[in-house]
Design an enzyme around this catalytic site. Sequence first.
Site, PDB file in Angstrom:
ATOM      1  N   CYS A  67       0.187  11.727 -14.382  1.00 58.47           N
ATOM      2  CA  CYS A  67      -0.361  12.191 -15.603  1.00 58.47           C
ATOM      3  C   CYS A  67      -1.671  12.352 -15.999  1.00 58.47           C
ATOM      4  O   CYS A  67      -2.341  11.078 -15.784  1.00 58.47           O
ATOM      5  CB  CYS A  67       0.546  12.086 -16.698  1.00 58.47           C
ATOM      6  SG  CYS A  67       2.394  12.021 -16.100  1.00 58.47           S
ATOM      7  N   ARG A  85      -5.599  14.891 -10.125  1.00 57.60           N
ATOM      8  CA  ARG A  85      -4.559  13.745 -10.074  1.00 57.60           C
ATOM      9  C   ARG A  85      -3.192  14.143  -9.578  1.00 57.60           C
ATOM     10  O   ARG A  85      -2.443  13.397  -9.284  1.00 57.60           O
ATOM     11  CB  ARG A  85      -4.694  13.015 -11.373  1.00 57.60           C
ATOM     12  CG  ARG A  85      -5.964  12.654 -11.865  1.00 57.60           C
ATOM     13  CD  ARG A  85      -6.169  12.312 -13.395  1.00 57.60           C
ATOM     14  NE  ARG A  85      -5.092  11.170 -13.647  1.00 57.60           N
ATOM     15  CZ  ARG A  85      -5.355   9.919 -13.610  1.00 57.60           C
ATOM     16  NH1 ARG A  85      -6.626   9.583 -13.431  1.00 57.60           N
ATOM     17  NH2 ARG A  85      -4.596   8.924 -13.829  1.00 57.60           N
ATOM     18  N   TRP A 121       3.005  14.821 -14.274  1.00 52.12           N
ATOM     19  CA  TRP A 121       3.545  14.523 -13.179  1.00 52.12           C
ATOM     20  C   TRP A 121       5.099  14.061 -13.306  1.00 52.12           C
ATOM     21  O   TRP A 121       5.416  12.963 -13.795  1.00 52.12           O
ATOM     22  CB  TRP A 121       2.966  13.695 -12.260  1.00 52.12           C
ATOM     23  CG  TRP A 121       2.904  13.401 -10.858  1.00 52.12           C
ATOM     24  CD1 TRP A 121       2.484  14.183 -10.093  1.00 52.12           C
ATOM     25  CD2 TRP A 121       3.829  12.230 -10.454  1.00 52.12           C
ATOM     26  NE1 TRP A 121       3.065  13.821  -8.658  1.00 52.12           N
ATOM     27  CE2 TRP A 121       4.023  12.715  -8.864  1.00 52.12           C
ATOM     28  CE3 TRP A 121       4.592  11.285 -10.856  1.00 52.12           C
ATOM     29  CZ2 TRP A 121       4.547  11.737  -8.176  1.00 52.12           C
ATOM     30  CZ3 TRP A 121       5.020  10.331  -9.935  1.00 52.12           C
ATOM     31  CH2 TRP A 121       5.184  10.709  -8.291  1.00 52.12           C
ATOM     32  N   ASN A 166       0.995   9.171 -21.308  1.00 53.26           N
ATOM     33  CA  ASN A 166       1.200   8.622 -19.905  1.00 53.26           C
ATOM     34  C   ASN A 166       1.838   7.517 -19.653  1.00 53.26           C
ATOM     35  O   ASN A 166       1.603   6.590 -20.770  1.00 53.26           O
ATOM     36  CB  ASN A 166      -0.335   8.418 -19.154  1.00 53.26           C
ATOM     37  CG  ASN A 166      -0.878   9.758 -18.869  1.00 53.26           C
ATOM     38  OD1 ASN A 166      -0.540  10.903 -19.059  1.00 53.26           O
ATOM     39  ND2 ASN A 166      -2.245   9.791 -18.528  1.00 53.26           N
ATOM     40  N   GLY A 167       2.648   7.049 -18.717  1.00 45.07           N
ATOM     41  CA  GLY A 167       3.464   6.064 -18.749  1.00 45.07           C
ATOM     42  C   GLY A 167       4.965   6.164 -18.537  1.00 45.07           C
ATOM     43  O   GLY A 167       5.352   7.344 -18.795  1.00 45.07           O
ATOM     44  N   GLU A 184      -3.807   4.165   8.766  1.00 46.35           N
ATOM     45  CA  GLU A 184      -4.473   4.913   7.895  1.00 46.35           C
ATOM     46  C   GLU A 184      -4.731   6.382   8.332  1.00 46.35           C
ATOM     47  O   GLU A 184      -4.461   7.633   7.752  1.00 46.35           O
ATOM     48  CB  GLU A 184      -5.707   4.316   7.796  1.00 46.35           C
ATOM     49  CG  GLU A 184      -6.809   5.240   6.737  1.00 46.35           C
ATOM     50  CD  GLU A 184      -6.220   5.717   5.312  1.00 46.35           C
ATOM     51  OE1 GLU A 184      -5.081   5.032   5.087  1.00 46.35           O
ATOM     52  OE2 GLU A 184      -6.926   6.573   4.702  1.00 46.35           O
ATOM     53  N   LYS A 209      -2.918   9.781   6.835  1.00 45.61           N
ATOM     54  CA  LYS A 209      -4.101  10.960   6.335  1.00 45.61           C
ATOM     55  C   LYS A 209      -3.319  12.026   7.066  1.00 45.61           C
ATOM     56  O   LYS A 209      -3.291  13.178   6.087  1.00 45.61           O
ATOM     57  CB  LYS A 209      -5.414  10.783   7.018  1.00 45.61           C
ATOM     58  CG  LYS A 209      -6.535  10.284   6.564  1.00 45.61           C
ATOM     59  CD  LYS A 209      -6.923  10.427   5.126  1.00 45.61           C
ATOM     60  CE  LYS A 209      -5.935  10.066   4.074  1.00 45.61           C
ATOM     61  NZ  LYS A 209      -6.171   8.595   3.477  1.00 45.61           N
ATOM     62  N   GLU A 250      -0.053  13.265   4.926  1.00 41.28           N
ATOM     63  CA  GLU A 250       0.009  13.564   3.571  1.00 41.28           C
ATOM     64  C   GLU A 250      -0.677  14.832   3.372  1.00 41.28           C
ATOM     65  O   GLU A 250      -0.458  15.449   2.559  1.00 41.28           O
ATOM     66  CB  GLU A 250      -0.655  12.404   2.862  1.00 41.28           C
ATOM     67  CG  GLU A 250      -2.181  11.989   2.968  1.00 41.28           C
ATOM     68  CD  GLU A 250      -2.705  10.986   2.158  1.00 41.28           C
ATOM     69  OE1 GLU A 250      -2.082  10.491   1.040  1.00 41.28           O
ATOM     70  OE2 GLU A 250      -3.784  10.322   2.657  1.00 41.28           O
ATOM     71  N   HIS A 291      10.072  -0.812  22.372  1.00 41.51           N
ATOM     72  CA  HIS A 291      11.196  -1.708  21.482  1.00 41.51           C
ATOM     73  C   HIS A 291      12.010  -0.689  20.806  1.00 41.51           C
ATOM     74  O   HIS A 291      12.526  -1.280  19.897  1.00 41.51           O
ATOM     75  CB  HIS A 291      10.652  -2.845  20.915  1.00 41.51           C
ATOM     76  CG  HIS A 291      10.057  -3.861  21.566  1.00 41.51           C
ATOM     77  ND1 HIS A 291      10.835  -4.773  22.669  1.00 41.51           N
ATOM     78  CD2 HIS A 291       8.759  -4.124  21.927  1.00 41.51           C
ATOM     79  CE1 HIS A 291       9.875  -5.716  23.010  1.00 41.51           C
ATOM     80  NE2 HIS A 291       8.704  -5.264  22.736  1.00 41.51           N
ATOM     81  N   LYS A 350      -2.986  11.301  -7.665  1.00 37.93           N
ATOM     82  CA  LYS A 350      -4.059  10.514  -7.198  1.00 37.93           C
ATOM     83  C   LYS A 350      -4.049   9.015  -7.641  1.00 37.93           C
ATOM     84  O   LYS A 350      -4.192   8.179  -6.788  1.00 37.93           O
ATOM     85  CB  LYS A 350      -5.407  11.138  -7.921  1.00 37.93           C
ATOM     86  CG  LYS A 350      -6.691  10.485  -7.550  1.00 37.93           C
ATOM     87  CD  LYS A 350      -6.940  10.582  -6.223  1.00 37.93           C
ATOM     88  CE  LYS A 350      -8.142   9.706  -5.754  1.00 37.93           C
ATOM     89  NZ  LYS A 350      -8.262   9.649  -4.166  1.00 37.93           N
TER      90      LYS A 350
HETATM   91  C1  F6R Z   1      -3.740   7.924   0.522  1.00 33.93           C
HETATM   92  C2  F6R Z   1      -3.921   7.412  -0.843  1.00 33.93           C
HETATM   93  C3  F6R Z   1      -2.979   6.324  -1.428  1.00 33.93           C
HETATM   94  C4  F6R Z   1      -3.915   5.329  -2.227  1.00 33.93           C
HETATM   95  C5  F6R Z   1      -2.679   4.510  -3.006  1.00 33.93           C
HETATM   96  C6  F6R Z   1      -3.290   3.371  -3.751  1.00 33.93           C
HETATM   97  O1  F6R Z   1      -4.511   8.868   0.846  1.00 33.93           O
HETATM   98  O2  F6R Z   1      -4.879   7.945  -1.610  1.00 33.93           O
HETATM   99  O3  F6R Z   1      -2.126   5.945  -0.565  1.00 33.93           O
HETATM  100  O4  F6R Z   1      -4.584   4.613  -1.286  1.00 33.93           O
HETATM  101  O5  F6R Z   1      -1.829   5.193  -3.798  1.00 33.93           O
HETATM  102  O6  F6R Z   1      -4.295   3.925  -4.645  1.00 33.93           O
HETATM  103  P1  F6R Z   1      -5.346   2.831  -5.509  1.00 33.93           P
HETATM  104  O7  F6R Z   1      -6.590   2.666  -4.368  1.00 33.93           O
HETATM  105  O8  F6R Z   1      -5.767   3.918  -6.382  1.00 33.93           O
HETATM  106  O9  F6R Z   1      -4.663   1.727  -5.827  1.00 33.93           O
END
Ligand code: F6R
Length: 608
Positions: free
Chosen positions: A2, A27, A75, A101-102, A481, A485, A488, A504, A603
Site C-alpha cells: 500500500c 509498489r 494491496w 498502511n499496515g 536469484e 527473476k 517473478e 536426489h 515492491k
Molecule cells: C525480488 C524482490 C523481492 C525482495 C524482497 C525483500 O525481485 O525484489 O524478493 O528482494 O521482498 O525486499 P527488501 O530488499 O526491500 O527487504
Amino acid sequence: MCGIVGFTGRRDAAPILLDGLSKLEYRGYDSAGVAVGGQSGIQMVKTSGVIKNLKEKTHDGMDLPGHSGIGHTRWATHGAPTDLNAHPHMSNNEKFAIVHNGIIENYAVLREELKEKGFIFKSETDTEVIVHLLDFYYTGDFKTTVMKTVARLEGSYALGVICADFPGHLFAVREAGPLILGVGVDEHYFASDVTALISHTKNVIYLEDGQFAQLTPDGISLYDSTGAAIEAPVTRVVWDIEAAEKGGYEHFMLKEIMEQPSALKATIEPRIKQGEIVLDEFSLSEEDLQNINKIIITACGSAYYAGCQGKYAIEELCRIPVEIDLASELRYRNPLVDDKTLLIVVSQSGETADTIAAMKECKDRGAKILAIVNVVGSTISKLADHVIYTWAGPEIAVATTKGYSTQVAVLDLFAVYLAKRLGRIDDARYQELMDCIRQFPALVQRAIDLNPNLMQLAEQYHNKENVFFIGRYNDYAACLEGSLKLKEISYIHSEAYAAGELKHGTIALIEEGRLVIALCCYERLFDKMMSNIKEVKARGACVLGVALEGNREIFKEADDVIAVPRTEPIFNALAEIIPLQLFSYYVAKENGCDIDKPKNLAKSVTVE
Ligand code: F6R
C-alpha cells in the site's frame, strides 16, 4: 504494498494527490482512492484497478475541489480488491476520512465493539475500525481524538487522517510503517515513500515509531506518543526526480539493469580510500569484533539470495561461521543468538516486515546488528547499530536488479574488510581483492556488453513452461536469484537447484525439451558441472550454459552459451546475474508480461 500520500497547501489537492499516487504505482496495488477536504466537507472517490481509473472518475481531480487531502493505493490483505474495500474510509457521519498502511491486529474485537455501539461497516477491511473510533472519540479536538484512537490500536500502521471540521489540517501517525513528511513552502506533504515527494520537495522529516504530526499549510507540528511536542531534523533527499523516471527506457527494470555500473560505482567508490576499504558506518569496537563468534545473515527474497553470496564470501575469506536464514523463519525459530553474534540484515526498502521482526528478535538477544539497506531513514536503518547504505538510487521496478547487485557488492566489500580486520588475509591478498571490487562497475558493464544475443535466446526459449537453474557453490547463489527473476516477471515455473542435489529427486522432472540453465562459472567445480550437464542432456534436456568468457569446453555440451566476464572466483555471482536479469527481462517481454509490476507482487512487503 500500500502507498499513502497527503497534501495541504494553497493549491488544489486532488491533482497533487493523484500525481503522488502515480509515483507509488510501482509498489504494487489493486485499488486506489482519494479524499479531499473542501468547503462542503469531505469528498471521496475510490475505485478498484489502476490510478488511471481514479483519474478518469475524478476528471484528473477537477471534480474534487479543496486544498488538503489524502490518497492511497491498496494491496489487498483483509478483503478483496473492491471499490468498497479501497481506501480512504469515511466515518458514518462523514466527518473523518483516513488512509492506512499496515495491519490492525485487534480489528476483529474493535469491529464487534463498534458494531454494538451502532457503527455501520461498509468494508471488510481491518482499517475501517480506525475511522469509526475517530468518530466515537471525537469531542471537537482533532489531536486528542487521534491520540485516543491510536491508543486502541494494536499492530502496524502508517495513518493519514482528515477531519471535515478542520479544513487544511492533516494528521500523520506512524507505528511500524514507513511515513515521511515533506516540508515545502506554504504547503506540506506526507507519503509512505520519498518517490512521491521528490518532485515537490527534497526536504523531509522521517517520522519514527510512536510519533505523529499535524500538518497545515503554515507548518508541521510533531508529537511523541504522549502528545508532547518534539523536534525532528529535516533531512535532504539525495535522489533526484530523473532517477525515479524511465529516462527513455521501455521499462524501469531495463533502466535499472543498465544503471548497475553507476549504482555500483556510487556504492563502492566512496568506500575505498587511499588503498584501504573504509567503512566508517561499521563502528564495532575492536573488542566487540574479536568477540564475534558467529555471523547470521537474514533477509527475504532477492536480498536473501544476495545474503547467500555474502555467506560464501565472508566464510571463505574470514573463516568465521556464517548462517544464512530467511527472516520469516528466523523470527520464529528461537535462534541461538547472543552478544557474540553479528546479525547482518539485508534489505533494499528497509521496510520488509519479516526482516524487521527477525532483526528485533535478534536484537533482544543481544546481537550486534549491521544493516545493508538502500533507503535512507527506513525502519531497518534506524533499528540497526550500524548501517552500510547501498547507493543504488530509487528502485522502481518491483523485481529488484540494482538493489540486489549493490547488496552483493557491499557484502563482498564487507567480507574483504572483515577478513583484513580479523587478520585472516595478508596485505597482498587484501590489495588483490580490493582491486577486483574496484573493478565491479566495469565488470558489470562488460557483462552487459558481452551478450548481445540475449534477446534472441529469449525468443528461442520464451515458451518453455518449466525451467531449472543448476549450479554449485556461488554459482548456486546466482541460480537462486536468476530463477526468482525469471519466474517473478515472466510467470514461467522455474526452480533453482544445487547441481549435486538434482539426482536426489528432481531429475525425475528432466525430460525431452526441458530447459536447464547451467551456471558453470566457478571453475574449480567446472568438471562436476559438466557431468551434471551430461546427466540432464542424456534425458533430453536443452542446456543453456553460463560460463566464463574464454571457456571453450562448455560449447561441447551446452546448446547455447551465455558468457560472463572473469573476476576473482569468490565474486562471480555479481557478473553472472547480469545476463540472467536481461534474459528474464526479454523472456517476460516476449510473453507480453507487465514487467515493472508483475501480478500479485508488491515492491516492499510491509506486512507479514
Ligand atoms: C525480488 C524482490 C523481492 C525482495 C524482497 C525483500 O525481485 O525484489 O524478493 O528482494 O521482498 O525486499 P527488501 O530488499 O526491500 O527487504
